[in-house]
Design a protein around this motif. Structure first.
Motif, short mmCIF file in Angstrom:
data_model
loop_
_atom_site.label_atom_id
_atom_site.label_comp_id
_atom_site.label_asym_id
_atom_site.label_seq_id
_atom_site.Cartn_x
_atom_site.Cartn_y
_atom_site.Cartn_z
N PRO A 33 49.89 51.17 47.21
CA PRO A 33 50.12 52.35 48.06
C PRO A 33 51.18 53.30 47.51
O PRO A 33 51.32 54.42 48.00
N ASP A 34 51.92 52.85 46.48
CA ASP A 34 52.99 53.67 45.92
C ASP A 34 52.49 54.76 44.98
O ASP A 34 53.23 55.68 44.64
N LEU A 35 51.24 54.67 44.56
CA LEU A 35 50.72 55.63 43.58
C LEU A 35 50.30 56.94 44.24
O LEU A 35 50.20 57.03 45.46
N ALA A 36 50.02 57.94 43.40
CA ALA A 36 49.71 59.30 43.88
C ALA A 36 48.58 59.27 44.91
O ALA A 36 47.50 58.74 44.63
N PRO A 37 48.78 59.86 46.09
CA PRO A 37 47.81 59.73 47.18
C PRO A 37 46.50 60.47 46.98
O PRO A 37 45.52 60.16 47.65
N MET A 38 46.47 61.46 46.08
CA MET A 38 45.24 62.23 45.88
C MET A 38 44.26 61.56 44.92
O MET A 38 43.16 62.05 44.71
N ILE A 39 44.64 60.43 44.34
CA ILE A 39 43.75 59.69 43.44
C ILE A 39 43.18 58.51 44.22
O ILE A 39 43.93 57.65 44.69
N PRO A 40 41.86 58.43 44.40
CA PRO A 40 41.28 57.39 45.25
C PRO A 40 41.31 56.02 44.58
O PRO A 40 41.33 55.90 43.36
N TYR A 41 41.34 55.01 45.41
CA TYR A 41 41.12 53.65 44.90
C TYR A 41 39.70 53.56 44.35
O TYR A 41 38.80 54.27 44.79
N GLU A 42 39.52 52.64 43.41
CA GLU A 42 38.17 52.47 42.85
C GLU A 42 37.30 51.63 43.77
O GLU A 42 36.13 51.93 43.94
N ARG A 43 37.87 50.61 44.37
CA ARG A 43 37.06 49.63 45.09
C ARG A 43 37.58 49.43 46.51
O ARG A 43 38.78 49.48 46.76
N LEU A 44 36.65 49.19 47.42
CA LEU A 44 36.97 48.83 48.79
C LEU A 44 36.28 47.51 49.10
O LEU A 44 35.05 47.39 48.95
N SER A 45 37.05 46.51 49.48
CA SER A 45 36.50 45.20 49.82
C SER A 45 36.49 45.01 51.33
O SER A 45 37.42 45.44 52.02
N ARG A 46 35.47 44.36 51.80
CA ARG A 46 35.43 44.09 53.24
C ARG A 46 36.64 43.27 53.68
O ARG A 46 37.23 43.53 54.73
N GLU A 47 37.01 42.29 52.85
CA GLU A 47 38.19 41.51 53.16
C GLU A 47 38.81 41.00 51.87
O GLU A 47 38.12 40.50 50.97
N GLU A 48 40.11 41.14 51.77
CA GLU A 48 40.86 40.64 50.63
C GLU A 48 42.30 40.45 51.07
O GLU A 48 42.84 41.27 51.83
N LYS A 49 42.88 39.34 50.65
CA LYS A 49 44.28 39.03 51.00
C LYS A 49 44.48 39.04 52.51
O LYS A 49 45.55 39.43 53.01
N GLY A 50 43.45 38.63 53.23
CA GLY A 50 43.54 38.54 54.68
C GLY A 50 43.49 39.87 55.40
O GLY A 50 43.73 39.93 56.62
N ARG A 51 43.13 40.95 54.70
CA ARG A 51 43.08 42.29 55.29
C ARG A 51 41.67 42.85 55.18
O ARG A 51 40.96 42.62 54.21
N SER A 52 41.29 43.63 56.20
CA SER A 52 39.96 44.23 56.20
C SER A 52 40.02 45.63 56.80
O SER A 52 40.56 45.82 57.90
N PRO A 53 39.48 46.63 56.05
CA PRO A 53 39.08 46.54 54.65
C PRO A 53 40.30 46.59 53.75
O PRO A 53 41.41 46.88 54.22
N TYR A 54 40.10 46.32 52.48
CA TYR A 54 41.21 46.30 51.53
C TYR A 54 40.85 47.19 50.33
O TYR A 54 39.82 47.00 49.70
N ALA A 55 41.70 48.18 50.07
CA ALA A 55 41.46 49.12 48.97
C ALA A 55 42.21 48.66 47.73
O ALA A 55 43.41 48.38 47.79
N THR A 56 41.49 48.60 46.62
CA THR A 56 42.08 48.09 45.40
C THR A 56 41.39 48.71 44.19
O THR A 56 40.76 49.75 44.30
#
Length: 506
Positions: free
Chosen positions: A379-402
């Motif tokens: 979350p510390d990176l530039a906000p206008m650049i999208p994450y590449e992947r969205l997982s339904r669940e990862e690290k106990g969080r849903s959804p998880y952007a990575t």
């Protein structure tokens, strides 16, 4: 984002994310399961869904693509941010991910260059940079400047990008058109050599043979992308062999009894090729091609909610990835092909409009401002650049952007927001959009402007179409009739859940 010059059979894992490398196939991956997306409950809808199973209207409002594109463009083009790079030979290049410092190939440069063209800005170094991805020895546009092999979906994707750029910037330049013809001829030779069977991973041009590292990487749907690039080559060069190959390609694609999906750009391009060929009188099936793209049962298109957030319309990566993942590039790249297709097959307009609206809203989950910090990898990176992947669940969080192998935030995917900014215009009501069907129709640059309007609500809406008094004519392509202006303007009435395709002539 993988390179196309490495081959081994080792397992590659992300150092800090602990996920398999999605794009470095030629560097090797362990075989992934063939699981598909589980069917999920459809999100809230203002009315009955269509055959794609998507709701008429998403819960969230469509994104402000103009603001996103403006911020993305300013960040990426500023050399101080380390993503507007120069190769050793002086060519301008862009990395595939925000955290990378390597040339992301034509897969990244192409969307950036096209986005800048559509914005009316262009990239000053386009001739040299694009030429750097053309391999004179093999007569092809390849993803890497020194590449000798390419996976099929990459090959069709980068060829389509290169041809589109040539169409916009060098459409009357004999030198560039000669490259298109040479490239199309080489693609034809390859297709004929493999008997139009793309059921392998890719082609090694140094060896003159197809290759497959693992069976799960076979890419039969690339024949659909082949049809589109050959159709575009015909439009550019007028060479009849290109049109003949486009027809062979779409015939082979339509012969599949079940969805041949490997990577969605091929299917999206096939839909556009089928629609255009049908409009020319060639018998094919654009609706079937569209059905292959809007396919949640095969795992390609997400439906329902992840962690309470609608993900309807978002697209998976390649077919054999783990279930319940969506990607920013794949979710955006289909729209530049599906939308112009409805000009030629207006009966597809409602499904395409419904899909486009859901994507326009649900792309938000790739952007950090819309998710809690604990649901993101960086979350510390530039906000206008999208994450590449969205997982339904990862690290106990849903959804998880990575992210993926090259990094967390995607330049090659995010660049498509520059396209979307020019493709869509708000019409007052937050959910009522006008989609430009001409701007990404690289096949036909001489047709009058055409637009897709869609009212996802339960009540009639009215929009005003701007015309030139006494000179413009408005043609309703869905009803095949002219709309008469009143007092120098055309007021379009859109019934509940109705889509209309409108051409403005003159």
């Amino acid at each position: 984002m993988r390179g196309d010059d490495l081959i081994n059979e080792e397992y590659v894992a992300e150092s800090d994310m602990g996920v398999p490398n999605r794009r470095e196939f030629l560097a090797g991956l362990t075989a992934l399961g063939l699981s598909a997306f589980a069917e999920q409950a459809i999100g809230a809808s203002t009315g009955p869904a269509g055959w794609s199973g998507l709701p008429n209207r998403p819960t969230e409002q469509p994104l402000d693509f103009n603001s996103l594109a403006t911020a993305f463009n300013a960040f990426v083009m500023d050399p101080a941010h380390g993503v507007n790079l120069r190769a050793k030979d002086g060519r301008q290049v862009f990395p595939s991910a925000l955290e990378s410092a390597e040339d992301g190939g034509l897969t990244t440069y192409g969307p950036m260059a096209m986005g800048k063209e559509l914005r009316g800005e262009g990239l000053e170094g386009l001739p040299a940079s694009l030429k750097g991805y053309f391999n004179d020895q093999y007569g092809l546009f390849l993803d890497g400047a020194d590449a000798t092999l390419c996976e099929y979906w990459y090959l069709m994707n980068v060829t389509a990008l290169a041809y589109g750029l040539i169409r916009l910037r060098f459409g009357r330049d004999a030198e560039w058109l000669a490259r298109v013809e040479k490239s199309a001829e080489r693609l034809k030779q390859m297709a004929q050599q493999i008997h139009y069977d793309f059921n392998s991973q890719g082609y090694d041009f140094a060896k003159g043979a197809a290759f497959t590292n693992h069976d799960i990487y076979r890419q039969p749907d690339a024949i659909g992308g082949y049809s589109y690039v050959m159709l575009l080559a015909w439009k550019l060069t007028g060479k009849e062999f290109c049109l003949a190959e486009a027809k062979i390609g779409i015939d082979r694609y339509m012969d599949f009894a079940s969805n041949p999906w490997y990577e969605v750009p091929s299917g999206a391009m096939a839909t556009m090729a089928a629609a255009r060929l049908e409009a020319m009188g060639y018998p094919t099936n654009a609706r079937k091609a569209l059905g292959f793209v809007l396919d949640s049962k095969a795992g390609l298109m997400a439906k329902g909610r992840w962690g309470g957030h609608e993900v309807n319309g978002l697209m998976a990566g390649f077919r054999t990835e783990p279930a319940d993942q969506a990607y920013s590039m794949e979710s955006m790249v289909v729209l530049p092909y599906l939308l112009p297709a409805v000009r030629f097959r207006p009966e597809l307009a409602l499904e395409v409009a419904r899909h486009a609206l859901n994507v326009a809203a649900n792309l938000r989950w790739f952007y950090p401002e819309y998710l809690p910090r604990e649901n993101q990898s960086r979350p510390d990176l530039a906000p206008m650049i999208p994450y590449e992947r969205l997982s339904r669940e990862e690290k106990g969080r849903s959804p998880y952007a990575t992210g993926d192998f090259a990094g967390h935030r995607s330049i090659y995917g995010g660049a498509y927001v520059l396209w979307l900014d020019k493709m869509v215009q708000p019409q007052g009501d937050p959910w009522l959009l006008r989609w430009d069907l001409s701007i990404t129709n690289f096949l036909d640059r001489d047709l009058p402007p055409a637009f897709l309007y869609y009212n996802p609500g339960p009540e009639e809406k009215r929009v005003t179409i701007g015309i030139t008094a006494g000179k413009s004519r408005v043609h309703d392509l869905m009803r095949n009739r002219m709309i008469q202006p009143e007092k120098g303007r055309v007021e379009l009435r859109l019934g509940a859940g109705e889509a209309r395709v409108i051409e403005v002539q003159g």
